[in-house]
Scaffold this active site. Structure first.
Site: not given
Length: 187
Positions: A67-68
């Protein structure tokens, strides 16, 4: 199947525990630079997939979550502030305005490939006084957060409203990940 979170973020770990307590943490070490002139929604998905791919290369039999998160104002990403002065500047820019938080999600499953998604949530900040900005920066909270604030911490007092996924603003779109994991028989 082993599940690995490709992040050392305590917030992402807390959010993944809402889906399952059974996972391992293995932070990904990738270049997080954004491509010049690239579409930010695509870039945040690329970064999430890059994290998942890097960890999957070390653990090819495991499912990996990457995730970012990007805070975007006027089409420009606000990353993590380098110092207190930059945190003050970012908070001043966000003051009294609405911005977007884009969170890229990637789930790699052996034999089933990489699945990516990006959520976009609109966040409306209250107008902030210089004293509020100064006190918040002095707390230290803004220093390791994209856009120099944490919606789940002291920064909550500055949020007038959101349109979209609260958990995505924290760093992991819980519902979307849960749905993907169910589709892959992981939850």
């Amino acid at each position: 199947m082993q599940l690995i979170l490709a992040s050392q973020s305590p917030r992402r770990q807390e959010l993944l525990r809402l889906i399952t307590p059974d996972f391992t943490v293995c932070p990904a070490d990738i270049d997080e630079a954004l491509g010049a002139g690239a579409d930010l929604k695509s870039e945040v998905a690329r970064l999430a997939a890059g994290k998942a791919r890097a960890v999957a290369a070390q653990y090819p039999q495991a499912a990996v979550v990457g995730s970012d998160t990007l805070v975007v104002l006027d089409g420009r990403a606000l990353g993590k502030p380098a110092d207190a002065a930059e945190a003050r500047r970012m908070l001043g820019l966000l003051s009294g305005r609405t911005h977007e938080v884009m969170t890229g999600l990637a789930l790699y499953v052996p034999g089933r490939g990489m699945h990516t998604d990006t959520t976009v949530t609109r966040v409306r900040f209250a107008p902030l006084s210089d004293q509020e900005i100064e006190a918040y920066v002095a707390s230290g909270e803004p220093m390791d957060k994209a856009g120099a604030y944490g919606i789940q911490g002291l920064g909550a007092r500055f949020i007038e409203g959101i349109e979209g996924d609260y958990y995505s603003v924290m760093g992991l779109p819980v519902r979307r990940l849960y749905v993907l994991m169910r589709q892959m028989d992981l939850a």
